[in-house]
Design an enzyme around this catalytic site. Sequence first.
Site, PDB file in Angstrom:
ATOM      1  N   GLY A   1       0.798  -1.216   0.000  1.00  0.00           N
ATOM      2  CA  GLY A   1       0.000   0.000   0.000  1.00  0.00           C
ATOM      3  C   GLY A   1       0.827   1.260   0.000  1.00  0.00           C
ATOM      4  O   GLY A   1       0.389   2.297   0.508  1.00  0.00           O
TER       5      GLY A   1
ATOM      6  N   SER B   1       4.732  -5.445  -2.550  1.00  0.00           N
ATOM      7  CA  SER B   1       4.859  -4.018  -2.850  1.00  0.00           C
ATOM      8  C   SER B   1       5.608  -3.316  -1.710  1.00  0.00           C
ATOM      9  O   SER B   1       6.765  -3.652  -1.449  1.00  0.00           O
ATOM     10  CB  SER B   1       3.480  -3.419  -3.088  1.00  0.00           C
ATOM     11  OG  SER B   1       3.578  -2.152  -3.697  1.00  0.00           O
TER      12      SER B   1
END
Length: 559
Positions: free
Chosen positions: A126, A205
């Site tokens: 995120g 991520s």
Amino acid sequence: MKSGVALFLVWVALAQGEEPAQERLVNTKQGRVRGYKQPGDDIFVFYGIPYATAPTGQWKFKDPIPAPTWFSTFEAINNTIACPQTKLNNNFTFPMSPQENCLVANIYVPDTTQKKLPVVVYVHGGAYLVGSGTMMEAKNLVRSKKVIVVTFNYRLGLHGFLCLGTHDIPGNAGMKDQIALLRWVNKHIESYGGNPQDVTIAGQSAGSSAVDLLMLSPAAKGLFHKVIPESGASLAPWSIQIDPLENAKYIAKKAGFDNVDDIYALEEFYKTASFDLLKSTSEFLERTDANFLLSPCLERKGSEGPFLTDSPYKILKSGKYPKVPLLYGFADMEGLLHVPVFDTLREKMNANFSDFIPADLKFDSVEEREEVAKKIKKFYFGEKPVSQESILSFINFISDVYFGYSTLKAVQLFVESGHDRVYLYEYNFVDESEPAIPYTDNVRGATHCAQSFAILDGKNFESPDETMISEEYKKVKAVMRELWVNFITTGVPVPPGSSLPAWPATGASGAPHMSLGRTMQLRSGALLEQRVRFWDSIYERHYRTPQPPPAPPTRHTEL
């Protein structure tokens, strides 16, 4: 109250003629914890267990404080807790309840009598700005009955990654939350059936960047034994703040505070700012320099309890980090992440391509910067303007700048420093149901963190149900989960005796590496060789080392 909620749910299930969830009571050092197994399932889930306490008020940027204990039974049923974050989370369909004291863990335990199972701690992604431990789950990994999975929240955005280098805002609160979680796992996971001496840290991520950095942090030493970064590396331009104090000043100015050159005034502004103000809007998709503004930072040597004081490049070059087994890789078209803003970005590229130079490069003059920008643009787009016809080159550029090059450069440094247990892959499966890339003749690619979606439950953020995905994708998911469970339990993705193709460790060039798609194929050539050599030629001359915030001046007080 939570006990009452649980009893109410049982009563409702009985009233409706449904089989109530089966419970499991665990005695821990914090107190008794009750989790539940849904009818027809074979895993127990414990949601929302406090692993630390987030400091509040003027101390909200400090290290986490110890987790609470309790005398009554803790009902582990709340799966909506999230840390305060930007409005970007409105794009997600799962329920979230951002709250100040958000440092909770979720534990997924198979219904088995076996004890001391390997543990995987999964760090959510995120962009260090949004997300929560339950935004995606890994129940299917647990259904193998071979592992326990732990997910958790950590402070995000300014709350987690504002770095002033002062006593009250030293920096890296979000990473210190992650270390607190690993310490909590080390202390408590045996009560749930896990082995604290067999912990794998994994993430996607920003979570991938985080576990890559945890591997390099002396503060995390000994708290894990294997690492799985998925689409994000410690060397990425967005992974470490290049100049955290300038970032803090920029964000404060955007919020209407102008006295940014007085470090103590700036500190007071942030300490007294409301949570709503500190949510700050996200710019990461609109920014052009691969800089998310808020991410981990370096802290000054000699500071109290630092997370990281040397640059990842320096640490990797020195080889002074634990050389634990590493499963490392990315998807073949990570740059698809930026396709929604392609039309806006291509106009900016044509107007001034030098704005797209990564933030971790430096130049002696404007002329030198423009010359390098011209070189980069020519490498990817030739002599023509960036257009709809060059969208695949755009995707390659974004893929390399944000994810590919930094991963492969890290691989080189890993191997050159003596790390011989790095297993490299490129994930390239795309289901036929996926839409084609805009402005192409039916071209498809594996998007950012596509391999993570293959391992976690569901299809993607928007579709947690696996009953609607194709049979081919189900088969790919089964293979990917087998590889990941193999690595978590043995330290290698394909152990001896497996029916899967042999997968040896990689060399410094990125060869061999495994292609993970409709089939597994071991490739002998270097991964993205030409593109890596190009960026090597740029970074060898222009790399900008990240710096910690400068030491604040001595505060003078009136007598």
